[in-house]
Design a protein around this motif. Structure first.
Motif, PDB file in Angstrom:
ATOM      1  N   ARG A  89       1.754 -12.554  31.675  1.00 21.13           N
ATOM      2  CA  ARG A  89       1.747 -13.685  32.607  1.00 21.13           C
ATOM      3  C   ARG A  89       0.488 -14.514  32.433  1.00 21.13           C
ATOM      4  O   ARG A  89      -0.549 -14.016  32.012  1.00 21.13           O
ATOM      5  N   LEU A  90       0.613 -15.787  32.785  1.00 26.22           N
ATOM      6  CA  LEU A  90      -0.541 -16.677  32.849  1.00 26.22           C
ATOM      7  C   LEU A  90      -0.546 -17.264  34.256  1.00 26.22           C
ATOM      8  O   LEU A  90       0.422 -17.926  34.657  1.00 26.22           O
ATOM      9  N   GLN A  91      -1.577 -16.994  35.020  1.00 26.66           N
ATOM     10  CA  GLN A  91      -1.677 -17.409  36.424  1.00 26.66           C
ATOM     11  C   GLN A  91      -0.420 -17.029  37.198  1.00 26.66           C
ATOM     12  O   GLN A  91       0.114 -17.819  37.964  1.00 26.66           O
ATOM     13  N   GLY A  92       0.065 -15.814  36.952  1.00 27.77           N
ATOM     14  CA  GLY A  92       1.196 -15.301  37.715  1.00 27.77           C
ATOM     15  C   GLY A  92       2.548 -15.699  37.190  1.00 27.77           C
ATOM     16  O   GLY A  92       3.555 -15.078  37.539  1.00 27.77           O
ATOM     17  N   ARG A  93       2.627 -16.725  36.336  1.00 25.61           N
ATOM     18  CA  ARG A  93       3.937 -17.138  35.816  1.00 25.61           C
ATOM     19  C   ARG A  93       4.226 -16.392  34.515  1.00 25.61           C
ATOM     20  O   ARG A  93       3.360 -16.299  33.654  1.00 25.61           O
ATOM     21  N   PRO A  94       5.445 -15.861  34.375  1.00 29.30           N
ATOM     22  CA  PRO A  94       5.743 -15.101  33.149  1.00 29.30           C
ATOM     23  C   PRO A  94       5.732 -16.002  31.916  1.00 29.30           C
ATOM     24  O   PRO A  94       6.317 -17.095  31.940  1.00 29.30           O
ATOM     25  N   VAL A  95       5.027 -15.578  30.870  1.00 32.05           N
ATOM     26  CA  VAL A  95       5.041 -16.319  29.605  1.00 32.05           C
ATOM     27  C   VAL A  95       5.800 -15.554  28.517  1.00 32.05           C
ATOM     28  O   VAL A  95       6.175 -16.133  27.505  1.00 32.05           O
ATOM     29  N   ALA A  96       6.031 -14.272  28.749  1.00 30.18           N
ATOM     30  CA  ALA A  96       6.774 -13.487  27.748  1.00 30.18           C
ATOM     31  C   ALA A  96       7.101 -12.115  28.318  1.00 30.18           C
ATOM     32  O   ALA A  96       6.404 -11.622  29.196  1.00 30.18           O
ATOM     33  N   VAL A  97       8.190 -11.517  27.822  1.00 33.57           N
ATOM     34  CA  VAL A  97       8.435 -10.099  28.080  1.00 33.57           C
ATOM     35  C   VAL A  97       8.371  -9.367  26.747  1.00 33.57           C
ATOM     36  O   VAL A  97       8.654  -9.942  25.696  1.00 33.57           O
ATOM     37  N   ILE A  98       7.943  -8.131  26.816  1.00 41.69           N
ATOM     38  CA  ILE A  98       7.838  -7.309  25.611  1.00 41.69           C
ATOM     39  C   ILE A  98       8.763  -6.111  25.798  1.00 41.69           C
ATOM     40  O   ILE A  98       8.568  -5.304  26.701  1.00 41.69           O
ATOM     41  N   MET A  99       9.785  -6.036  24.969  1.00 42.90           N
ATOM     42  CA  MET A  99      10.773  -4.976  25.115  1.00 42.90           C
ATOM     43  C   MET A  99      10.709  -4.033  23.924  1.00 42.90           C
ATOM     44  O   MET A  99      10.620  -4.469  22.775  1.00 42.90           O
ATOM     45  N   ALA A 100      10.755  -2.746  24.216  1.00 40.31           N
ATOM     46  CA  ALA A 100      10.872  -1.763  23.145  1.00 40.31           C
ATOM     47  C   ALA A 100      12.358  -1.628  22.816  1.00 40.31           C
ATOM     48  O   ALA A 100      13.182  -1.594  23.721  1.00 40.31           O
ATOM     49  N   ALA A 101      12.697  -1.602  21.553  1.00 39.98           N
ATOM     50  CA  ALA A 101      14.097  -1.473  21.163  1.00 39.98           C
ATOM     51  C   ALA A 101      14.205  -0.404  20.093  1.00 39.98           C
ATOM     52  O   ALA A 101      13.248  -0.138  19.365  1.00 39.98           O
ATOM     53  N   VAL A 102      15.363   0.213  20.008  1.00 40.94           N
ATOM     54  CA  VAL A 102      15.590   1.226  18.991  1.00 40.94           C
ATOM     55  C   VAL A 102      16.819   0.836  18.183  1.00 40.94           C
ATOM     56  O   VAL A 102      17.868   0.539  18.748  1.00 40.94           O
ATOM     57  N   ALA A 103      16.670   0.793  16.860  1.00 38.54           N
ATOM     58  CA  ALA A 103      17.831   0.629  15.994  1.00 38.54           C
ATOM     59  C   ALA A 103      18.268   2.032  15.589  1.00 38.54           C
ATOM     60  O   ALA A 103      17.609   2.663  14.781  1.00 38.54           O
ATOM     61  N   PRO A 104      19.348   2.545  16.194  1.00 37.12           N
ATOM     62  CA  PRO A 104      19.693   3.951  15.964  1.00 37.12           C
ATOM     63  C   PRO A 104      20.261   4.200  14.575  1.00 37.12           C
ATOM     64  O   PRO A 104      20.318   5.335  14.129  1.00 37.12           O
ATOM     65  N   ASP A 105      20.671   3.139  13.870  1.00 45.63           N
ATOM     66  CA  ASP A 105      21.428   3.301  12.632  1.00 45.63           C
ATOM     67  C   ASP A 105      20.611   2.946  11.390  1.00 45.63           C
ATOM     68  O   ASP A 105      21.112   2.348  10.464  1.00 45.63           O
ATOM     69  N   GLY A 106      19.312   3.283  11.377  1.00 45.01           N
ATOM     70  CA  GLY A 106      18.513   3.112  10.165  1.00 45.01           C
ATOM     71  C   GLY A 106      19.000   4.034   9.065  1.00 45.01           C
ATOM     72  O   GLY A 106      19.797   4.938   9.311  1.00 45.01           O
ATOM     73  N   TYR A 107      18.505   3.806   7.835  1.00 42.40           N
ATOM     74  CA  TYR A 107      18.981   4.592   6.695  1.00 42.40           C
ATOM     75  C   TYR A 107      18.594   6.049   6.842  1.00 42.40           C
ATOM     76  O   TYR A 107      19.356   6.944   6.483  1.00 42.40           O
ATOM     77  N   SER A 108      17.381   6.326   7.363  1.00 44.77           N
ATOM     78  CA  SER A 108      17.005   7.727   7.557  1.00 44.77           C
ATOM     79  C   SER A 108      16.433   7.925   8.957  1.00 44.77           C
ATOM     80  O   SER A 108      15.278   8.273   9.106  1.00 44.77           O
ATOM     81  N   GLY A 109      17.258   7.640   9.947  1.00 45.33           N
ATOM     82  CA  GLY A 109      16.833   7.887  11.314  1.00 45.33           C
ATOM     83  C   GLY A 109      16.587   6.603  12.065  1.00 45.33           C
ATOM     84  O   GLY A 109      16.657   5.508  11.511  1.00 45.33           O
ATOM     85  N   PRO A 110      16.317   6.727  13.371  1.00 45.38           N
ATOM     86  CA  PRO A 110      16.122   5.548  14.197  1.00 45.38           C
ATOM     87  C   PRO A 110      14.872   4.751  13.791  1.00 45.38           C
ATOM     88  O   PRO A 110      13.890   5.321  13.311  1.00 45.38           O
ATOM     89  N   ILE A 111      14.967   3.428  13.976  1.00 50.97           N
ATOM     90  CA  ILE A 111      13.831   2.542  13.725  1.00 50.97           C
ATOM     91  C   ILE A 111      13.390   2.004  15.079  1.00 50.97           C
ATOM     92  O   ILE A 111      14.201   1.449  15.814  1.00 50.97           O
ATOM     93  N   GLU A 112      12.119   2.191  15.423  1.00 51.16           N
ATOM     94  CA  GLU A 112      11.636   1.725  16.723  1.00 51.16           C
ATOM     95  C   GLU A 112      10.977   0.366  16.560  1.00 51.16           C
ATOM     96  O   GLU A 112      10.194   0.137  15.641  1.00 51.16           O
ATOM     97  N   LEU A 113      11.330  -0.543  17.480  1.00 53.62           N
ATOM     98  CA  LEU A 113      10.864  -1.923  17.383  1.00 53.62           C
ATOM     99  C   LEU A 113      10.170  -2.333  18.666  1.00 53.62           C
ATOM    100  O   LEU A 113      10.395  -1.740  19.730  1.00 53.62           O
ATOM    101  N   LEU A 114       9.352  -3.369  18.573  1.00 56.74           N
ATOM    102  CA  LEU A 114       8.780  -4.017  19.738  1.00 56.74           C
ATOM    103  C   LEU A 114       9.137  -5.493  19.609  1.00 56.74           C
ATOM    104  O   LEU A 114       8.915  -6.104  18.564  1.00 56.74           O
ATOM    105  N   VAL A 115       9.754  -6.062  20.673  1.00 58.88           N
ATOM    106  CA  VAL A 115      10.283  -7.412  20.597  1.00 58.88           C
ATOM    107  C   VAL A 115       9.627  -8.260  21.696  1.00 58.88           C
ATOM    108  O   VAL A 115       9.680  -7.883  22.871  1.00 58.88           O
ATOM    109  N   GLY A 116       9.003  -9.357  21.306  1.00 60.06           N
ATOM    110  CA  GLY A 116       8.406 -10.274  22.269  1.00 60.06           C
ATOM    111  C   GLY A 116       9.320 -11.479  22.468  1.00 60.06           C
ATOM    112  O   GLY A 116       9.713 -12.132  21.506  1.00 60.06           O
ATOM    113  N   ILE A 117       9.690 -11.756  23.734  1.00 62.32           N
ATOM    114  CA  ILE A 117      10.653 -12.822  24.022  1.00 62.32           C
ATOM    115  C   ILE A 117      10.044 -13.784  25.033  1.00 62.32           C
ATOM    116  O   ILE A 117       9.508 -13.352  26.074  1.00 62.32           O
TER     117      ILE A 117
END
Lengths: 214, 229
Positions: A89-117
């Motif tokens: 947030r900047l002065q209380g107003r949201p400027v972005a959310v940060i979400m953790a995501a998991v791609a369960p179908d990677g070639y050798s196991g899950p891939i963990e991601l961090l996504v800024g929106i």
């Protein structure tokens, strides 16, 4: 007497073992106590570094580590357990959310991601935080190997449209690498699903700090 | 045993990586680069020396029935302490070494030296044995790590900064482009093949040296026989 010495021998062995166990426990407890704060600080620093990377220079004045809601969406997040979503947030107003995501179908196991929106649904940045893809083949999703992950910045569910959120081989808009299609396919799908989850829960995710969404 | 013999045994004659072949699992799994090889090598060296020292002091007084159990407890406590200290001081290296750091507990090298050497030798020699065996293991880890990193990624010491921070000279060298790297070298099968080649070359050299040593003696005997005839 033989039985007496055997019993005494066993007792002595047991007591020795107990004493060693207590000493070993004490040493580990002491080291744990002395290093606990440093380890927590290192983990915080690492997370803040990752947050800064997916926020791509967006200014904020709160501590996103503290400003967190939990989101539950088994269909889009790929897990039935709650996923933490941090808000910048900047002065209380949201400027972005940060979400953790998991791609369960990677070639050798899950891939963990961090996504800024951004609040308007545009991607600020995506980073891979953990994966087990083949070194030299599937690890181009790491920024230190290639800048492939940069192509997500600025994209949203409108650009391109949802059906084009695929690698080129599947008729989409995202580059793949020769010899590795499974890895980028998994990452692209996971990012698209994360964006959909953001759209679906936007109200709750952008709620003012302190309110707990239903 | 003399101190020189202990040193020779650890570094060469009884080298844990090349002769005793102890602790192969971490050796092959972690030796993917110079930096991670050095990191695990130093951690193992520290645990091995400390456990040898403690076992040499306490080992003699222990009843035989619980000796091994006590060693395992002591080694586990040491390894956990080293792991916590690394997580606090060098989190980057801690993340790279991952599960292989706590697995030092199960490295049979540590238990083997405690039981076979430290428990029946004076403290000084036991400490020296830990240092020598640890150095021998570290040298194999670093050499294998360097070769694999160079072949597979075209770089040398690229992740040394995890260990040494941002000291000058720790950036490593990119010898040739990573895209020309020989991928097999950094995958597990490559580790087996390279170690196998190393062992074979070592054996060939030893056989050659043994033949060289035997040959002059034979010639001398032949000349002697000819002279007599």
């Amino acid at each position: 007497m033989a039985t007496d010495t055997t019993a005494r021998r066993s007792l002595r062995a047991a007591l020795t073992l107990l004493a060693v166990a207590i000493v070993a426990f004490g040493v580990v407890a002491l080291v744990h106590e002395r290093t606990r704060e440093d380890i927590a600080a290192a983990a915080r620093a690492r997370q803040q570094e990752q947050f800064a990377a997916v926020l791509a220079g967006r200014p904020f004045d709160n501590d996103p580590l503290q400003d967190v809601v939990e989101l539950r969406d088994a269909e889009l997040l790929g897990t039935a357990s709650p996923v933490p979503v941090h808000r910048a947030r900047l002065q209380g107003r949201p400027v972005a959310v940060i979400m953790a995501a998991v791609a369960p179908d990677g070639y050798s196991g899950p891939i963990e991601l961090l996504v800024g929106i951004a609040p308007d649904g545009r991607l600020l940045g995506v980073r891979v935080t953990r994966h087990k893809e083949t070194p030299g083949l599937g690890d181009f999703i790491e920024l230190r190997k290639s800048d492939w992950i940069h192509q997500f910045a600025g994209r949203s569910l409108q650009s391109p449209a949802l059906e084009r959120w695929q690698v080129r081989r599947d008729g989409g808009d995202f580059d793949q690498f020769t010899g590795a299609t499974v890895t980028p396919r998994a990452v692209v799908t996971a990012v698209a699903r994360t964006l959909q989850a953001f759209e679906r829960h936007r109200e709750a995710l952008l709620a003012p700090a302190g309110t707990i969404p239903p | 045993m003399t101190p020189a013999a202990v040193l020779r045994a650890g570094l060469r004659d009884q080298n844990p990586g090349l002769v005793q072949l102890l602790g192969l699992c971490p050796l092959l799994a972690v030796s993917t680069s110079l930096g991670s090889g050095l990191g695990l090598g130093l951690a193992t060296l520290a645990v091995l020396t400390a456990s040898n020292g403690i076992v040499a002091i306490a080992g003699r007084a222990l009843p035989a029935e619980i000796r091994i159990a006590v060693y395992v407890l002591l080694i586990a406590a040491l390894v956990t302490s080293v792991e916590l200290l690394l997580a606090a001081r060098l989190p980057g290296l801690h993340a790279t070494l991952g599960i292989f750091l706590p697995l030092i507990v199960t490295n049979c090298l540590v238990l083997a030296r405690a039981e076979a050497f430290a428990s029946r030798q004076p403290v000084g020699l036991a400490l020296l044995d830990g240092l020598a065996m640890g150095m021998g293991f570290l040298l194999v880890l670093v050499t294998l790590g360097s070769v694999r990193e160079l072949l597979g990624r075209g770089s040398l010491g690229a992740d040394l900064h995890l260990l040494l921070g941002t000291l000058p000279g720790t950036a490593g060298w990119q010898v040739f482009g990573e895209q020309h790297g020989f991928l097999l070298a950094i995958l597990p099968p490559g580790a087996f093949m390279l170690l196998g080649l190393w062992l074979a070359a070592r054996q060939a050299l030893r056989n050659h040296a043994a033949r060289q040593a035997a040959a002059p003696a034979q010639q001398a005997t032949a000349a002697d026989a000819a002279g007599r005839a």
